[in-house]
Design a protein around this motif. Structure first.
Motif, PDB file in Angstrom:
ATOM      1  N   VAL A 130       0.838  -1.208   0.000  1.00 55.21           N
ATOM      2  CA  VAL A 130       0.000   0.000   0.000  1.00 55.21           C
ATOM      3  C   VAL A 130       0.869   1.253   0.000  1.00 55.21           C
ATOM      4  O   VAL A 130       0.599   2.223  -0.733  1.00 55.21           O
ATOM      5  N   ILE A 131       1.925   1.240   0.809  1.00 53.22           N
ATOM      6  CA  ILE A 131       2.832   2.391   0.852  1.00 53.22           C
ATOM      7  C   ILE A 131       3.474   2.609  -0.518  1.00 53.22           C
ATOM      8  O   ILE A 131       3.564   3.743  -1.014  1.00 53.22           O
ATOM      9  N   GLY A 132       3.901   1.509  -1.149  1.00 55.90           N
ATOM     10  CA  GLY A 132       4.491   1.605  -2.483  1.00 55.90           C
ATOM     11  C   GLY A 132       3.511   2.153  -3.501  1.00 55.90           C
ATOM     12  O   GLY A 132       3.882   2.943  -4.391  1.00 55.90           O
ATOM     13  N   PHE A 133       2.228   1.759  -3.366  1.00 53.96           N
ATOM     14  CA  PHE A 133       1.199   2.244  -4.288  1.00 53.96           C
ATOM     15  C   PHE A 133       1.008   3.756  -4.159  1.00 53.96           C
ATOM     16  O   PHE A 133       0.977   4.482  -5.164  1.00 53.96           O
ATOM     17  N   PHE A 134       0.896   4.241  -2.917  1.00 54.57           N
ATOM     18  CA  PHE A 134       0.654   5.672  -2.720  1.00 54.57           C
ATOM     19  C   PHE A 134       1.883   6.516  -3.062  1.00 54.57           C
ATOM     20  O   PHE A 134       1.760   7.690  -3.417  1.00 54.57           O
ATOM     21  N   LEU A 135       3.063   5.936  -2.937  1.00 54.17           N
ATOM     22  CA  LEU A 135       4.281   6.659  -3.318  1.00 54.17           C
ATOM     23  C   LEU A 135       4.580   6.516  -4.813  1.00 54.17           C
ATOM     24  O   LEU A 135       5.575   7.071  -5.298  1.00 54.17           O
ATOM     25  N   LYS A 136       3.746   5.750  -5.510  1.00 51.91           N
ATOM     26  CA  LYS A 136       3.875   5.537  -6.957  1.00 51.91           C
ATOM     27  C   LYS A 136       5.210   4.897  -7.341  1.00 51.91           C
ATOM     28  O   LYS A 136       5.847   5.257  -8.329  1.00 51.91           O
ATOM     29  N   ILE A 137       5.649   3.954  -6.481  1.00 57.70           N
ATOM     30  CA  ILE A 137       6.906   3.242  -6.781  1.00 57.70           C
ATOM     31  C   ILE A 137       6.679   1.735  -6.784  1.00 57.70           C
ATOM     32  O   ILE A 137       7.649   0.964  -6.827  1.00 57.70           O
ATOM     33  N   SER A 138       5.418   1.295  -6.717  1.00 57.00           N
ATOM     34  CA  SER A 138       5.161  -0.143  -6.630  1.00 57.00           C
ATOM     35  C   SER A 138       5.619  -0.884  -7.873  1.00 57.00           C
ATOM     36  O   SER A 138       5.977  -2.073  -7.808  1.00 57.00           O
ATOM     37  N   ASP A 139       5.625  -0.206  -9.032  1.00 52.47           N
ATOM     38  CA  ASP A 139       6.043  -0.876 -10.258  1.00 52.47           C
ATOM     39  C   ASP A 139       7.553  -1.101 -10.313  1.00 52.47           C
ATOM     40  O   ASP A 139       8.055  -1.807 -11.178  1.00 52.47           O
ATOM     41  N   VAL A 140       8.275  -0.500  -9.367  1.00 49.60           N
ATOM     42  CA  VAL A 140       9.732  -0.687  -9.301  1.00 49.60           C
ATOM     43  C   VAL A 140      10.072  -2.102  -8.838  1.00 49.60           C
ATOM     44  O   VAL A 140      11.079  -2.688  -9.243  1.00 49.60           O
ATOM     45  N   PHE A 141       9.222  -2.677  -7.984  1.00 50.97           N
ATOM     46  CA  PHE A 141       9.546  -3.937  -7.329  1.00 50.97           C
ATOM     47  C   PHE A 141       9.020  -5.144  -8.094  1.00 50.97           C
ATOM     48  O   PHE A 141       7.962  -5.086  -8.720  1.00 50.97           O
ATOM     49  N   SER A 142       9.775  -6.221  -7.999  1.00 51.21           N
ATOM     50  CA  SER A 142       9.386  -7.477  -8.612  1.00 51.21           C
ATOM     51  C   SER A 142       8.321  -8.161  -7.751  1.00 51.21           C
ATOM     52  O   SER A 142       8.495  -8.332  -6.535  1.00 51.21           O
ATOM     53  N   ARG A 143       7.207  -8.569  -8.349  1.00 49.20           N
ATOM     54  CA  ARG A 143       6.153  -9.271  -7.620  1.00 49.20           C
ATOM     55  C   ARG A 143       6.638 -10.634  -7.144  1.00 49.20           C
ATOM     56  O   ARG A 143       6.283 -11.097  -6.051  1.00 49.20           O
TER      57      ARG A 143
END
Length: 507
Positions: A130-143
């Protein structure tokens, strides 16, 4: 908690001589029981604290391992991954702490909380997403990395908790993890308290015995299966042989005079002191109580510099002792040569002094007296122009260079760098031992003695030739114990060289 100033009224400010106290002897049963508890224990709070650190490292290590295995060598996004790993590991430990997953119950029975632990780990990873989503950096990380990290963390934390619980249970059976308690007082009040403690399903208390000043007619020799081992005065000696953590006073609060009389004797011990509130009809505000399970206690005194504070102080001692040894090694070598050239005899002088909890320790100094005139007992204090002191001795005593070998005492652990200065076991003034001059004198020994201390910073250095000097030194030492912090230690350490410039009382 009752502050120590409230006990200062028990310290006599007079100079009248007191009769020499007779040595207290334990009976054979008390000696045998004390011998059973001579070894140190692992504090449950220390064990749970270490588990917090261990699980933080375990979760973080899982993230790093999956990162290097799947993502590969460090690149421009490495900082993002490392930040996420540290953030999620910290969040996981915080959530587990909030849910009391580090309590004694949880550590001993991991299967009962395994679902909660798994849920909290999943929540921490979800919050990270959720934190990654709101900071708009979630696409940086590998699922795949995130899923693999979660799976590895869940398996490693769950497995280690199951394995460690077996170890903790073994330690508990062997008496390695427990808080050792002594009941002060007897009769019906003590029996009610003991029964209540035994009814608690999960607690870390081991009752080691009972002490009461009343005779067997008023206080039975056996209460709830526990023997009365002696009087309160004998408890002082018992607690210095056995490693006792907690004294629980099972005397009604309404018996104020009796309670205060006992506390006057007991406060010199380095233990937690609690007043049982289980059977009292008086009601206090909820914040006034602490609990053992569901049994309410009133906090009277806490053991000073305990658990993690003692770890921090020990690290402080090791670091600064090594620094001191390195910085002063040329002076120590030069002093050793000067002593050898000035007079016959050994370079170092060893003396028995009172250490933590009144244990005797060997303290080392550079020899400053002629060998044939040395006084290891310190019954006769060194005075101005004392003929027993050598030429080199006068210089090193005035500058306190003779104390430098005590850096090694602090490094090895018999002394701390900062604390109440240890006095020789037989040190006297006007043919009286210091503890015969000042009531509560041994309260100085609730912490490890030091190479330097707050009393020395405030001018109480050198000869203690009057009762008033001994009293004031004790007051400063007790102030230090009550107000201890690492910053306070650092302040004293920094001020020590400055205060040594005042050599009025050093000879």
């Amino acid at each position: 908690m009752v502050r120590e100033e409230n006990f200062r009224r028990f310290i006599s400010h007079g100079d009248a001589a007191r009769p020499r106290a007779e040595e207290v002897q334990l009976n054979e049963i008390a000696k045998q029981v004390a011998a059973q508890y001579r070894n140190d224990t692992l504090s449950p709070s220390m064990v749970s604290g270490l588990l917090r650190i261990y699980e933080f490292l375990l979760i973080a290590a899982s993230g790093f391992l999956v990162f290097y295995h799947y993502v590969g060598v460090p690149g421009p996004l490495t900082a993002y991954y490392f930040g996420a790993i540290l953030c999620c590991a910290s969040l996981s430990v915080a959530l587990l702490e909030f849910a009391r997953c580090y309590s004694v119950h949880s550590l001993f029975h991991p299967f009962r909380r395994i679902g909660l632990v798994a849920g909290l780990l999943a929540l921490s990873f979800a919050l990270l997403a959720v934190i990654g989503f709101f900071l708009k950096i979630s696409d940086v990380f590998s699922r795949v990395w995130l899923a693999g990290w979660f799976a590895m963390s869940l398996i490693s934390v769950g497995t280690s908790r199951i394995i460690l619980s077996r170890l903790f249970q073994r330690w508990a059976r062997n008496g390695r993890i427990e808080r050792r308690a002594v009941i002060v007082g007897g009769g019906k009040n003590a029996e009610t308290l003991i029964r209540a403690l035994e009814e608690q399903p999960y607690n870390d208390i081991r009752i080691c015995g009972m002490f009461d000043d009343r005779d067997d007619r008023r206080s039975p020799p056996l209460v709830a299966g526990y023997p009365k081992l002696g009087t309160v005065s004998e408890l002082i000696e018992f607690a210095r042989i056995a490693h006792i953590d907690l004294l629980i006073v099972a005397i009604p609060i309404t018996a104020e005079e009796r309670v205060l009389t006992m506390l006057k004797k007991l406060w010199v011990l380095p233990v937690d002191i609690r007043l049982s509130a289980h059977s009292t009809e008086l009601t206090f505000r909820p914040r006034a109580y602490s609990y053992i399970g569901a049994v309410p206690m009133l906090d009277v005194m806490d053991k000073p510099i305990n658990d993690w504070d003692s770890v921090a102080k020990r690290i402080f001692d090791i670091v600064f002792s090594l620094i001191g040894i390195i910085l002063f090694s040329p002076i120590m070598v030069a002093t050793a040569i000067a002593i050898k050239l000035d007079s016959k005899g050994p370079i170092l002088f060893k003396q028995k002094r009172h250490g933590f909890n009144n244990e005797e320790i060997d303290v080392y100094k550079f020899r400053s007296m002629y060998t044939e005139m040395s006084d290891p007992t310190a019954k006769k204090a060194v005075t101005r122009n004392d003929p027993r002191v050598t030429r080199v001795g006068r210089i090193i005593r005035k500058t306190s260079i003779d104390e430098l070998p005590q850096f090694f005492n602090a490094l090895l652990g018999s002394l701390s760098l900062v604390g109440p200065r240890p006095h020789a076991v037989s040190a006297q003034t006007h043919n009286l031992l210091y503890n015969e001059v000042i009531d509560g004198y041994f309260a100085r020994h609730r912490v490890k003695p030091g190479v330097t201390g707050w009393a020395q910073i405030n001018g109480f250095r050198g000869e203690m030739d009057t009762n008033e000097k001994i009293r004031l030194r004790t007051e400063y030492d007790l102030f230090y114990i009550e107000n201890w912090s690492l910053w306070f230690d650092l302040k004293i350490l920094v001020l020590t060289p400055v205060r040594l410039l005042n050599t009025e009382n050093a000879y």
